[in-house]
Design an enzyme around this catalytic site. Structure first.
Site, PDB file in Angstrom:
ATOM      1  CD  GLU A  69      -2.312   1.262   2.914  1.00 57.19           C
ATOM      2  OE1 GLU A  69      -1.687   0.781   3.886  1.00 57.19           O
ATOM      3  OE2 GLU A  69      -3.451   1.771   3.024  1.00 57.19           O
TER       4      GLU A  69
ATOM      5  CG  ASN B 105      -4.736   4.036   0.149  1.00 57.92           C
ATOM      6  OD1 ASN B 105      -3.996   3.481  -0.660  1.00 57.92           O
ATOM      7  ND2 ASN B 105      -4.598   3.911   1.464  1.00 57.92           N
TER       8      ASN B 105
ATOM      9  CE  LYS C 286      -7.184   1.260   3.532  1.00 62.77           C
ATOM     10  NZ  LYS C 286      -5.933   1.678   4.223  1.00 62.77           N
TER      11      LYS C 286
ATOM     12  CD  GLU D  97      -5.456   4.726   5.489  1.00 58.72           C
ATOM     13  OE1 GLU D  97      -5.973   4.420   4.408  1.00 58.72           O
ATOM     14  OE2 GLU D  97      -4.972   3.884   6.273  1.00 58.72           O
TER      15      GLU D  97
ATOM     16  CB  CYS E 222      -4.054  -1.591   4.479  1.00 59.76           C
ATOM     17  SG  CYS E 222      -3.384  -1.706   6.149  1.00 59.76           S
TER      18      CYS E 222
ATOM     19  CG  ASN F 170       1.899   1.429   4.887  1.00 60.09           C
ATOM     20  OD1 ASN F 170       3.057   1.768   5.042  1.00 60.09           O
ATOM     21  ND2 ASN F 170       1.328   1.335   3.683  1.00 60.09           N
TER      22      ASN F 170
HETATM   23  N1  CDT Z   1      -3.202   1.346   6.377  1.00 60.62           N
HETATM   24  C1  CDT Z   1      -4.158   0.763   7.119  1.00 60.62           C
HETATM   25  O1  CDT Z   1      -5.266   0.562   6.651  1.00 60.62           O
HETATM   26  N2  CDT Z   1      -3.812   0.441   8.364  1.00 60.62           N
HETATM   27  C2  CDT Z   1      -4.760  -0.066   9.307  1.00 60.62           C
HETATM   28  C3  CDT Z   1      -4.388   0.380  10.669  1.00 60.62           C
HETATM   29  C4  CDT Z   1      -5.544   0.233  11.555  1.00 60.62           C
HETATM   30  S1  CDT Z   1      -5.439   1.168  12.988  1.00 60.62           S
HETATM   31  C5  CDT Z   1      -6.031   2.700  12.555  1.00 60.62           C
HETATM   32  C6  CDT Z   1      -4.903  -1.577   9.287  1.00 60.62           C
HETATM   33  O2  CDT Z   1      -6.047  -2.055   9.343  1.00 60.62           O
HETATM   34  O3  CDT Z   1      -3.919  -2.297   9.285  1.00 60.62           O
END
Ligand code: CDT
Length: 329
Positions: free
Chosen positions: A47, A110, A127, A146, A172, A197
């Site tokens: 991502e 995204n 996304k 985000e 993600c 990430n």
């Molecule tokens: N990038 C991304 O979607 N990261 C989220 C972090 C969650 S906590 C706000 C994930 O679900 O891995």
């Protein structure tokens, strides 16, 4: 019969805030060359591959946000990546921040694209499940904005025929939601490509931090098995600008088994020869959807966003069942 797609999961280590696009692309090109050396057909990047994970900072000035976005794909810098992949005869999946003029306004997504071996973009995904928050929350050790910097994707969970198989993408946080995989499963997906990430620390629920690696594997293996598909999950991991993120990139078979997994939190490419025909026996037996699903009873899945009372559930389900029966399905 076998339909082998050799896939490379191109994990990235941290990308510093000051790292330029060109410096990152050097690292991506090194991944492509390693993928070629291993006989890959397809290389999967994470991502937001081209920059540091910028939603961890609060910016007030839109220009400070937009500098993390790509307004052309390929653009002046990413063209080198497309050219290299084409020269090597590799398909690739790239995640990036997309800035686009659409419906008469500037929009931010995204995004992930699937690029075929000829360098043509054959699939695009934006996304849908955006995690985090939309307002500055200074109490956090780092932000996860985000919901402020992106709109939810408007392309749905489409699948794309490529490399002799059927591919889907998600990004993600999408991987935590069973609906993501199911919508693609219902289109016969055979390989889901995703990047992530994922910070180790989740400020609103620090009690979950110890389980981040487990949850990562759990959701991707379940998504693979329950939808009879390969899943390729690729991290940007390690400590980036002081924030540790999980690695644990993996290639998962339709049996729900991880067949390759990274060992480091750095740039590391793992690969596997994936037989897309391994999906078939699951699709034809335990998960033969057309024979075994009971959608008349799934009204709540799209009938509500959040939890409802048992009484409200009964009403939504009854209406849904009546519509389903009236349609004679
Ligand atoms: N990038 C991304 O979607 N990261 C989220 C972090 C969650 S906590 C706000 C994930 O679900 O891995």
């Amino acid at each position: 019969m076998a339909r082998i797609v050799t896939v490379g999961a191109a994990q990235m280590g941290p990308i510093a805030k000051e790292e330029t696009r060109n410096e990152v692309i050097d690292r991506l090109v090194a991944h492509l060359r390693e993928g070629k050396r291993r006989g890959c057909d397809l290389v999967v990047f994470p991502e937001l591959t081209l920059t540091t994970f910028f939603p961890r900072w609060f910016y007030e000035d839109q220009a400070d946000i937009d500098r993390w976005f790509e307004s052309e794909m390929p653009g002046p810098e990413t063209k080198r990546l497309f050219d290299e992949a084409k020269a090597l005869g590799l398909a690739f999946k790239l995640g990036y921040a997309e800035l686009i003029e659409e419906e008469g306004r500037t929009r931010h997504f995204n995004t992930a694209i699937l690029v075929d071996k000829s360098g043509a973009i054959t699939g695009k995904y934006r996304k849908i499940h955006l995690p985090g928050h939309a307002e500055h929350e200074p109490w956090r050790q780092f932000q996860h904005l985000e919901k402020r910097y992106f709109e939810p994707g408007n392309l749905g969970f489409r699948v794309f025929d490529a490399l002799g198989g059927r591919f889907g993408m998600c990004i993600c946080n999408d991987r935590r939601w069973p609906e993501t995989y199911r919508v693609m499963g219902l289109q016969g997906v055979e390989m889901v490509l995703l990047g992530y990430n994922t910070p180790v620390h989740n400020p609103p629920a620090p009690e979950h931090d110890a389980f981040g690696w487990h949850h990562n594997t759990l959701v991707m293996q379940s998504g693979a098995y329950q939808n009879a598909t390969w899943v390729v999950g690729v991290a940007k991991g390690g400590t980036e600008e002081g924030v540790p993120s999980i690695a644990g990139s993996q290639i998962i078979s339709p049996a729900g088994i991880t067949v390759a997994e990274t060992l480091t939190e750095r740039d590391e490419l793992i690969s596997a020869a994936c037989d897309l025909d391994e999906c078939a026996s699951y699709k034809a037996s335990v998960f033969a959807f057309e024979r075994h699903r009971e959608p008349a009873n799934y009204g709540l899945i799209t009938g509500t966003r959040g939890v409802v009372t048992p009484e409200e559930a009964e009403r939504i389900e009854a209406e849904h069942r009546a519509r389903w029966e009236a349609d004679g399905a």
